[in-house]
Design a protein around this motif. Structure first.
Motif, PDB file in Angstrom:
ATOM      1  N   ILE A  74       0.889  -1.163   0.000  1.00  5.49           N
ATOM      2  CA  ILE A  74       0.000   0.000   0.000  1.00  5.49           C
ATOM      3  C   ILE A  74       0.924   1.209   0.000  1.00  5.49           C
ATOM      4  O   ILE A  74       1.509   1.565   1.018  1.00  5.49           O
ATOM      5  N   ALA A  75       1.073   1.820  -1.145  1.00  7.20           N
ATOM      6  CA  ALA A  75       2.161   2.771  -1.352  1.00  7.20           C
ATOM      7  C   ALA A  75       1.899   4.162  -0.778  1.00  7.20           C
ATOM      8  O   ALA A  75       2.828   4.937  -0.616  1.00  7.20           O
ATOM      9  N   GLU A  76       0.656   4.518  -0.474  1.00 11.58           N
ATOM     10  CA  GLU A  76       0.393   5.886  -0.010  1.00 11.58           C
ATOM     11  C   GLU A  76       1.118   6.182   1.298  1.00 11.58           C
ATOM     12  O   GLU A  76       1.349   5.290   2.116  1.00 11.58           O
ATOM     13  N   GLN A  77       1.448   7.452   1.504  1.00 10.73           N
ATOM     14  CA  GLN A  77       2.228   7.864   2.668  1.00 10.73           C
ATOM     15  C   GLN A  77       1.404   8.694   3.654  1.00 10.73           C
ATOM     16  O   GLN A  77       1.956   9.362   4.520  1.00 10.73           O
ATOM     17  N   ASP A  78       0.076   8.644   3.527  1.00 10.45           N
ATOM     18  CA  ASP A  78      -0.785   9.411   4.427  1.00 10.45           C
ATOM     19  C   ASP A  78      -1.140   8.653   5.698  1.00 10.45           C
ATOM     20  O   ASP A  78      -1.812   9.198   6.575  1.00 10.45           O
ATOM     21  N   SER A  79      -0.732   7.396   5.788  1.00  9.93           N
ATOM     22  CA  SER A  79      -1.019   6.601   6.977  1.00  9.93           C
ATOM     23  C   SER A  79       0.202   5.771   7.336  1.00  9.93           C
ATOM     24  O   SER A  79       1.086   5.533   6.510  1.00  9.93           O
ATOM     25  N   THR A  80       0.239   5.297   8.574  1.00  9.06           N
ATOM     26  CA  THR A  80       1.346   4.473   9.043  1.00  9.06           C
ATOM     27  C   THR A  80       1.145   3.026   8.590  1.00  9.06           C
ATOM     28  O   THR A  80       0.045   2.619   8.198  1.00  9.06           O
ATOM     29  N   ASP A  81       2.206   2.236   8.695  1.00 11.80           N
ATOM     30  CA  ASP A  81       2.090   0.817   8.363  1.00 11.80           C
ATOM     31  C   ASP A  81       1.143   0.108   9.336  1.00 11.80           C
ATOM     32  O   ASP A  81       0.458  -0.845   8.949  1.00 11.80           O
ATOM     33  N   PHE A  82       1.100   0.560  10.573  1.00 15.72           N
ATOM     34  CA  PHE A  82       0.154  -0.005  11.535  1.00 15.72           C
ATOM     35  C   PHE A  82      -1.278   0.209  11.051  1.00 15.72           C
ATOM     36  O   PHE A  82      -2.101  -0.709  11.061  1.00 15.72           O
ATOM     37  N   ASP A  83      -1.579   1.406  10.606  1.00 10.09           N
ATOM     38  CA  ASP A  83      -2.916   1.705  10.097  1.00 10.09           C
ATOM     39  C   ASP A  83      -3.215   0.895   8.838  1.00 10.09           C
ATOM     40  O   ASP A  83      -4.304   0.314   8.691  1.00 10.09           O
ATOM     41  N   LYS A  84      -2.259   0.844   7.910  1.00  7.28           N
ATOM     42  CA  LYS A  84      -2.461   0.079   6.676  1.00  7.28           C
ATOM     43  C   LYS A  84      -2.809  -1.368   6.986  1.00  7.28           C
ATOM     44  O   LYS A  84      -3.677  -1.974   6.339  1.00  7.28           O
ATOM     45  N   ALA A  85      -2.111  -1.942   7.963  1.00  4.27           N
ATOM     46  CA  ALA A  85      -2.354  -3.347   8.299  1.00  4.27           C
ATOM     47  C   ALA A  85      -3.667  -3.520   9.058  1.00  4.27           C
ATOM     48  O   ALA A  85      -4.484  -4.375   8.716  1.00  4.27           O
ATOM     49  N   LEU A  86      -3.881  -2.699  10.077  1.00  7.18           N
ATOM     50  CA  LEU A  86      -5.051  -2.888  10.935  1.00  7.18           C
ATOM     51  C   LEU A  86      -6.348  -2.751  10.156  1.00  7.18           C
ATOM     52  O   LEU A  86      -7.292  -3.536  10.346  1.00  7.18           O
ATOM     53  N   ARG A  87      -6.420  -1.793   9.272  1.00  8.60           N
ATOM     54  CA  ARG A  87      -7.667  -1.581   8.532  1.00  8.60           C
ATOM     55  C   ARG A  87      -7.932  -2.676   7.498  1.00  8.60           C
ATOM     56  O   ARG A  87      -9.026  -2.755   6.939  1.00  8.60           O
ATOM     57  N   ASN A  88      -6.930  -3.521   7.254  1.00 10.66           N
ATOM     58  CA  ASN A  88      -7.074  -4.609   6.295  1.00 10.66           C
ATOM     59  C   ASN A  88      -7.096  -5.978   6.942  1.00 10.66           C
ATOM     60  O   ASN A  88      -6.865  -6.990   6.282  1.00 10.66           O
ATOM     61  N   ILE A  89      -7.378  -6.013   8.245  1.00  8.61           N
ATOM     62  CA  ILE A  89      -7.530  -7.274   8.974  1.00  8.61           C
ATOM     63  C   ILE A  89      -8.947  -7.349   9.510  1.00  8.61           C
ATOM     64  O   ILE A  89      -9.405  -6.456  10.224  1.00  8.61           O
ATOM     65  N   ASP A  90      -9.644  -8.405   9.168  1.00  7.73           N
ATOM     66  CA  ASP A  90     -10.992  -8.661   9.671  1.00  7.73           C
ATOM     67  C   ASP A  90     -10.901  -9.827  10.641  1.00  7.73           C
ATOM     68  O   ASP A  90     -10.784 -10.984  10.232  1.00  7.73           O
ATOM     69  N   ALA A  91     -10.914  -9.516  11.947  1.00  5.74           N
ATOM     70  CA  ALA A  91     -10.772 -10.531  12.988  1.00  5.74           C
ATOM     71  C   ALA A  91     -11.445 -10.012  14.251  1.00  5.74           C
ATOM     72  O   ALA A  91     -11.601  -8.805  14.418  1.00  5.74           O
ATOM     73  N   PRO A  92     -11.843 -10.906  15.160  1.00 10.50           N
ATOM     74  CA  PRO A  92     -12.500 -10.444  16.388  1.00 10.50           C
ATOM     75  C   PRO A  92     -11.587  -9.634  17.297  1.00 10.50           C
ATOM     76  O   PRO A  92     -12.063  -8.836  18.099  1.00 10.50           O
ATOM     77  N   LEU A  93     -10.272  -9.835  17.186  1.00  9.01           N
ATOM     78  CA  LEU A  93      -9.317  -9.091  18.007  1.00  9.01           C
ATOM     79  C   LEU A  93      -7.944  -9.160  17.359  1.00  9.01           C
ATOM     80  O   LEU A  93      -7.573 -10.203  16.805  1.00  9.01           O
ATOM     81  N   VAL A  94      -7.214  -8.062  17.425  1.00  8.96           N
ATOM     82  CA  VAL A  94      -5.837  -8.012  16.946  1.00  8.96           C
ATOM     83  C   VAL A  94      -4.929  -7.730  18.142  1.00  8.96           C
ATOM     84  O   VAL A  94      -5.139  -6.768  18.886  1.00  8.96           O
ATOM     85  N   LEU A  95      -3.927  -8.580  18.330  1.00 11.84           N
ATOM     86  CA  LEU A  95      -2.900  -8.371  19.355  1.00 11.84           C
ATOM     87  C   LEU A  95      -1.684  -7.792  18.647  1.00 11.84           C
ATOM     88  O   LEU A  95      -1.057  -8.467  17.828  1.00 11.84           O
ATOM     89  N   ALA A  96      -1.372  -6.540  18.936  1.00 11.09           N
ATOM     90  CA  ALA A  96      -0.325  -5.824  18.211  1.00 11.09           C
ATOM     91  C   ALA A  96       0.936  -5.720  19.060  1.00 11.09           C
ATOM     92  O   ALA A  96       0.919  -5.135  20.147  1.00 11.09           O
ATOM     93  N   VAL A  97       2.027  -6.292  18.560  1.00  8.59           N
ATOM     94  CA  VAL A  97       3.321  -6.211  19.228  1.00  8.59           C
ATOM     95  C   VAL A  97       4.323  -5.565  18.281  1.00  8.59           C
ATOM     96  O   VAL A  97       4.205  -5.668  17.059  1.00  8.59           O
ATOM     97  N   GLY A  98       5.306  -4.868  18.844  1.00  6.76           N
ATOM     98  CA  GLY A  98       6.308  -4.206  18.022  1.00  6.76           C
ATOM     99  C   GLY A  98       5.886  -2.822  17.559  1.00  6.76           C
ATOM    100  O   GLY A  98       6.422  -2.306  16.576  1.00  6.76           O
TER     101      GLY A  98
END
Length: 223
Positions: A74-98
């Motif tokens: 996802i080449a756009e630079q208006d969001s962080t990699d965390f945002d790019k990933a989180l908005r593209n995960i469909d799950a009941p819960l995300v455990l984010a480390v790092g």
């Protein structure tokens, strides 16, 4: 359409500071692994192959070659990699480390993402603390004496039970009233009126917080 869909919790691995045992602890509860850009390097070092690598792909190194078939740029630079990933995960819960520790601006950006994606239930796991955006209602079975903080990301009220200093009737805002350094007196219930309240608990409360987030019946709509 989201990139990753999973019926169970997902571990999202970032490229920031990663404590010893963080990844193994998360994977024990959320075995589906997704990497946000440079998090793929951590996965490679630990001998794990993520289901997907999501981000602008500017920090991959050798992982770019080994995980070539799993890359979702996802080449756009208006969001962080965390945002790019989180908005593209469909799950009941995300455990984010790092994503916590290290540079303060990166950590603040991660808190912003939690607020910007209220429909994605996510727990940020740090070396000492857990941070999550409160759903419309959550019950937490925390031991009396547990430190517990509330930090508003905008103006709102938040009803609560089980805290030494009650919050009923208070108007929180980041520039006026915050709710840090409170303490648990019994089972905690929180009912924020808007998706703007971050809750902060000790890392030792990991299991209770995960259980509370998974059991929360209502979710915020997407912004």
């Amino acid at each position: 359409m989201t990139i990753v869909q999973c019926d169970g919790p997902v571990t999202l691995l970032g490229g920031g500071a990663l404590g010893e045992g963080d990844l193994a602890l998360a994977l024990a509860r959320a075995p589906c692994l997704v990497a946000a850009d440079g998090g793929a390097r951590h996965a490679l070092a630990a001998g794990h192959a993520p289901r997907a690598v999501i981000g602008d792909m500017d920090s991959l190194g050798e992982a770019a070659r080994l995980y070539a078939g799993r890359l979702h740029e996802i080449a756009e630079q208006d969001s962080t990699d965390f945002d790019k990933a989180l908005r593209n995960i469909d799950a009941p819960l995300v455990l984010a480390v790092g994503f916590t520790g290290g540079r303060l601006d990166h950590e603040l950006a991660a808190f912003h993402v939690l607020t910007a994606r209220p429909d994605r239930r996510c727990l940020l796991i740090g070396a000492e603390s857990l941070v999550f955006l409160c759903p419309p209602e959550i019950a937490l079975d925390l031991a009396p004496g547990t430190p517990f903080s509330l930090f508003p990301m905008g103006a709102l009220r938040c009803a609560s039970q089980g805290l030494r200093w009650p919050t009923e009737g208070l108007v929180f805002s980041p520039a006026a009233r915050i709710g840090t350094s409170n303490e648990v007196t019994g089972p905690v219930t929180l009912r924020p009126e808007a998706p703007l309240m971050l809750a902060i608990a000790p890392r030792a409360a990991w299991d209770a917080v995960i259980a509370g987030l998974m059991a929360a019946k209502r979710a915020w709509p997407p912004r």
